[in-house]
Design a protein around this motif. Structure first.
Motif, PDB file in Angstrom:
ATOM      1  N   LEU A 156      -1.768 -33.184  13.349  1.00  0.00           N
ATOM      2  CA  LEU A 156      -2.396 -33.970  12.287  1.00  0.00           C
ATOM      3  C   LEU A 156      -2.377 -35.464  12.596  1.00  0.00           C
ATOM      4  O   LEU A 156      -3.318 -36.181  12.258  1.00  0.00           O
ATOM      5  CB  LEU A 156      -1.718 -33.674  10.947  1.00  0.00           C
ATOM      6  N   HIS A 157      -1.324 -35.927  13.261  1.00  0.00           N
ATOM      7  CA  HIS A 157      -1.251 -37.335  13.646  1.00  0.00           C
ATOM      8  C   HIS A 157      -2.376 -37.674  14.634  1.00  0.00           C
ATOM      9  O   HIS A 157      -3.064 -38.689  14.482  1.00  0.00           O
ATOM     10  CB  HIS A 157       0.111 -37.643  14.265  1.00  0.00           C
ATOM     11  N   ALA A 158      -2.563 -36.837  15.628  1.00  0.00           N
ATOM     12  CA  ALA A 158      -3.604 -37.071  16.637  1.00  0.00           C
ATOM     13  C   ALA A 158      -4.995 -37.054  16.000  1.00  0.00           C
ATOM     14  O   ALA A 158      -5.827 -37.921  16.278  1.00  0.00           O
ATOM     15  CB  ALA A 158      -3.511 -36.026  17.745  1.00  0.00           C
ATOM     16  N   ILE A 159      -5.244 -36.089  15.132  1.00  0.00           N
ATOM     17  CA  ILE A 159      -6.542 -36.016  14.457  1.00  0.00           C
ATOM     18  C   ILE A 159      -6.707 -37.206  13.517  1.00  0.00           C
ATOM     19  O   ILE A 159      -7.779 -37.816  13.442  1.00  0.00           O
ATOM     20  CB  ILE A 159      -6.694 -34.683  13.711  1.00  0.00           C
ATOM     21  N   GLY A 160      -5.652 -37.589  12.810  1.00  0.00           N
ATOM     22  CA  GLY A 160      -5.706 -38.735  11.906  1.00  0.00           C
ATOM     23  C   GLY A 160      -6.022 -40.025  12.632  1.00  0.00           C
ATOM     24  O   GLY A 160      -6.806 -40.849  12.143  1.00  0.00           O
ATOM     25  N   GLN A 161      -5.416 -40.217  13.807  1.00  0.00           N
ATOM     26  CA  GLN A 161      -5.722 -41.427  14.587  1.00  0.00           C
ATOM     27  C   GLN A 161      -7.187 -41.464  14.981  1.00  0.00           C
ATOM     28  O   GLN A 161      -7.827 -42.513  14.928  1.00  0.00           O
ATOM     29  CB  GLN A 161      -4.833 -41.500  15.822  1.00  0.00           C
ATOM     30  N   LEU A 162      -7.717 -40.329  15.372  1.00  0.00           N
ATOM     31  CA  LEU A 162      -9.128 -40.257  15.752  1.00  0.00           C
ATOM     32  C   LEU A 162     -10.021 -40.564  14.551  1.00  0.00           C
ATOM     33  O   LEU A 162     -10.980 -41.332  14.664  1.00  0.00           O
ATOM     34  CB  LEU A 162      -9.435 -38.871  16.325  1.00  0.00           C
ATOM     35  N   LEU A 163      -9.690 -40.000  13.395  1.00  0.00           N
ATOM     36  CA  LEU A 163     -10.483 -40.262  12.193  1.00  0.00           C
ATOM     37  C   LEU A 163     -10.405 -41.735  11.795  1.00  0.00           C
ATOM     38  O   LEU A 163     -11.399 -42.316  11.360  1.00  0.00           O
ATOM     39  CB  LEU A 163     -10.013 -39.364  11.044  1.00  0.00           C
TER      40      LEU A 163
ATOM     41  N   ARG B 222     -15.076 -29.590  15.955  1.00  0.00           N
ATOM     42  CA  ARG B 222     -14.453 -28.266  16.051  1.00  0.00           C
ATOM     43  C   ARG B 222     -13.525 -28.301  17.259  1.00  0.00           C
ATOM     44  O   ARG B 222     -13.934 -28.658  18.357  1.00  0.00           O
ATOM     45  CB  ARG B 222     -15.506 -27.189  16.207  1.00  0.00           C
ATOM     46  N   TYR B 223     -12.257 -27.994  17.031  1.00  0.00           N
ATOM     47  CA  TYR B 223     -11.260 -27.992  18.094  1.00  0.00           C
ATOM     48  C   TYR B 223     -10.744 -26.585  18.304  1.00  0.00           C
ATOM     49  O   TYR B 223     -10.137 -26.005  17.399  1.00  0.00           O
ATOM     50  CB  TYR B 223     -10.066 -28.895  17.730  1.00  0.00           C
ATOM     51  N   ASP B 224     -10.979 -26.044  19.496  1.00  0.00           N
ATOM     52  CA  ASP B 224     -10.310 -24.790  19.839  1.00  0.00           C
ATOM     53  C   ASP B 224      -8.929 -25.154  20.392  1.00  0.00           C
ATOM     54  O   ASP B 224      -8.569 -26.328  20.464  1.00  0.00           O
ATOM     55  CB  ASP B 224     -11.140 -23.962  20.825  1.00  0.00           C
ATOM     56  N   VAL B 225      -8.152 -24.173  20.746  1.00  0.00           N
ATOM     57  CA  VAL B 225      -6.782 -24.424  21.199  1.00  0.00           C
ATOM     58  C   VAL B 225      -6.765 -25.342  22.421  1.00  0.00           C
ATOM     59  O   VAL B 225      -5.979 -26.285  22.497  1.00  0.00           O
ATOM     60  CB  VAL B 225      -6.049 -23.090  21.484  1.00  0.00           C
TER      61      VAL B 225
ATOM     62  N   TYR C 289      -5.118 -29.136  22.638  1.00  0.00           N
ATOM     63  CA  TYR C 289      -4.127 -29.463  23.660  1.00  0.00           C
ATOM     64  C   TYR C 289      -4.524 -30.750  24.388  1.00  0.00           C
ATOM     65  O   TYR C 289      -3.709 -31.650  24.579  1.00  0.00           O
ATOM     66  CB  TYR C 289      -3.986 -28.301  24.647  1.00  0.00           C
ATOM     67  N   GLU C 290      -5.794 -30.861  24.772  1.00  0.00           N
ATOM     68  CA  GLU C 290      -6.277 -32.063  25.461  1.00  0.00           C
ATOM     69  C   GLU C 290      -6.158 -33.301  24.572  1.00  0.00           C
ATOM     70  O   GLU C 290      -5.762 -34.364  25.040  1.00  0.00           O
ATOM     71  CB  GLU C 290      -7.725 -31.877  25.925  1.00  0.00           C
TER      72      GLU C 290
END
Length: 97
Positions: A11-18, A51-54, A58-59
């Motif tokens: 969630l941190h990684a996705i939040g930074q991107l958002l 859309r993020y697959d596994v 990871y990347e």
């Protein structure tokens, strides 16, 4: 040993991107093979869908772990300053206004 990631890391990684995209609100839905993320602007209009697959999660997480050039340069500069001060028996003092 395989890498493991927590929900907090993901969630941190996705939040930074958002945050970088300037999203004002978001929705994250777990899917069978990963996550579906939607970001909305201040008017509530769809701004981005991801859309993020596994593998792509990871990347994304590995990219977040690697320091950027600016972060690396700042860290190297701070280390250089610490070494200089230690070599000259000095310490860094903050200014008071």
């Amino acid at each position: 040993m395989p890498a493991t990631f927590s929900y907090a890391n993901i969630l941190h990684a996705i939040g930074q991107l958002l945050d970088q995209l300037g999203v004002k609100s978001f929705a994250i839905r777990e899917e069978e093979d990963g996550l579906f993320v939607e970001g909305f602007n201040s008017d509530g209009q769809l701004q981005v869908q991801m859309r993020y697959d596994v593998a792509s999660l990871y990347e994304l997480l590995k990219q977040q772990e690697e320091p950027t050039e600016a972060e690396q340069s700042t860290a190297e500069g701070a280390d250089l300053l610490r070494r200089f001060l230690a070599d000259h028996d000095r310490s860094l003092v903050g200014s008071i206004r």
